[in-house]
Design an enzyme around this catalytic site. Sequence first.
Site, mmCIF file in Angstrom:
data_model
loop_
_atom_site.group_PDB
_atom_site.id
_atom_site.type_symbol
_atom_site.label_atom_id
_atom_site.label_comp_id
_atom_site.label_asym_id
_atom_site.label_seq_id
_atom_site.Cartn_x
_atom_site.Cartn_y
_atom_site.Cartn_z
ATOM 1 N N GLU A 4 43.054 34.691 45.556
ATOM 2 C CA GLU A 4 42.954 36.299 45.917
ATOM 3 C C GLU A 4 43.070 37.311 44.950
ATOM 4 O O GLU A 4 43.606 36.823 43.989
ATOM 5 C CB GLU A 4 43.793 36.552 47.250
ATOM 6 C CG GLU A 4 45.258 36.113 47.176
ATOM 7 C CD GLU A 4 45.936 36.454 45.991
ATOM 8 O OE1 GLU A 4 45.737 37.538 45.322
ATOM 9 O OE2 GLU A 4 46.467 35.775 45.167
ATOM 10 N N GLY A 47 48.296 34.727 40.889
ATOM 11 C CA GLY A 47 47.064 34.623 41.835
ATOM 12 C C GLY A 47 45.925 34.127 41.214
ATOM 13 O O GLY A 47 45.816 33.435 40.387
ATOM 14 N N GLU A 48 44.814 34.432 41.742
ATOM 15 C CA GLU A 48 43.356 34.450 41.620
ATOM 16 C C GLU A 48 42.924 32.915 41.844
ATOM 17 O O GLU A 48 42.015 32.238 41.597
ATOM 18 C CB GLU A 48 43.184 34.305 40.257
ATOM 19 C CG GLU A 48 43.439 35.902 39.354
ATOM 20 C CD GLU A 48 43.274 35.733 37.699
ATOM 21 O OE1 GLU A 48 42.781 34.636 37.395
ATOM 22 O OE2 GLU A 48 43.381 36.821 37.292
ATOM 23 N N GLY A 49 44.145 32.236 42.436
ATOM 24 C CA GLY A 49 43.866 30.562 42.571
ATOM 25 C C GLY A 49 44.375 29.797 41.460
ATOM 26 O O GLY A 49 43.943 28.589 41.518
#
Length: 317
Positions: A146, A286-288
């Site tokens: 996300e 974050g970001e995966g």
Amino acid sequence: MKAFDHAAAAAARTHQDSLTKPPGSLGRLEDLAVFMAGWQGRDRPRLDRAQALVFAGNHGVVAQGVNPFPAEVTALMVRNFRAGGAAINQLCRIAGADLSVVPLDLDRPTVDFTQAAAMTRPEVEAAMTAGAEAVDPQADVVILGEMGIGNSTVAAVLAAATFGGAAVDWVGPGTGATGDILSNKLRAVDAGLALHRPETALDTLAAFGGREQAAICGAIRRARQLGLPVILDGFICTAAAAVLTRDDPDALAHCLIGHESAEPGHRRLIDCLQKQPILSLDLRLGEGSGAAIALMVLRAALSCHNDMATFAEAGIG
């Protein structure tokens, strides 16, 4: 919803025990191979096609001064993802995952949840549908991440609504909140918990948001329908996923937690879900990103499972 294939998992375990190593000597790599076998329904699971999905949304609660960065950064980071310049781009490239970035009405932030419900039910359902439709039915595994300025505040309030506790139990620094900004996060979460008392997963998402969290839930449910294993990222992604357990305690059975993040609420959240993260690297991006690194470990597990010789093949014993 597809169920775990216990016969395929048992066959995978038997195969593991026939490989040229002492039984159990590869530790969690063996367990990961068996997990993948059970969810893919084959004793030799594969990772030919890995999909990474990053959902992005903006949040009205940013008006409460909960983040050191302005909401405009969300769109700028989406542009960076699409240009290939972010950490997740590099990690997906070396992990062998196809990255898709899905922005969700970035020009229309959710409502500030300290004042009213963040979303209407139709808005939640639309975001969940977007998440479901983004899942590739041909994938062998799905990685979820996300992006959204303010979404660590949303994650904290979702975790508190799901498992109980106050803001102090779940709020952390996120993108670097200290001093007054951290105090604002604590106040916002407690205010939201006092204002809203949702009981179902959908109502929880409507009360607190955001669109990217709802999309994550939609993707998880679609992956379960397809029997696709999922790797969750850190605190924000896991908090979103955990909301689904309000309706079904077994909703995340097909999900792995890629890593334990440095965000302090994540360890508590992992314990509540009774899961074990694959990695612990003090990440909080974050970001995966952590999920993408975990994919590399998963590839190692399946390479050993599928390509090692058995004792019979090696002429041993």
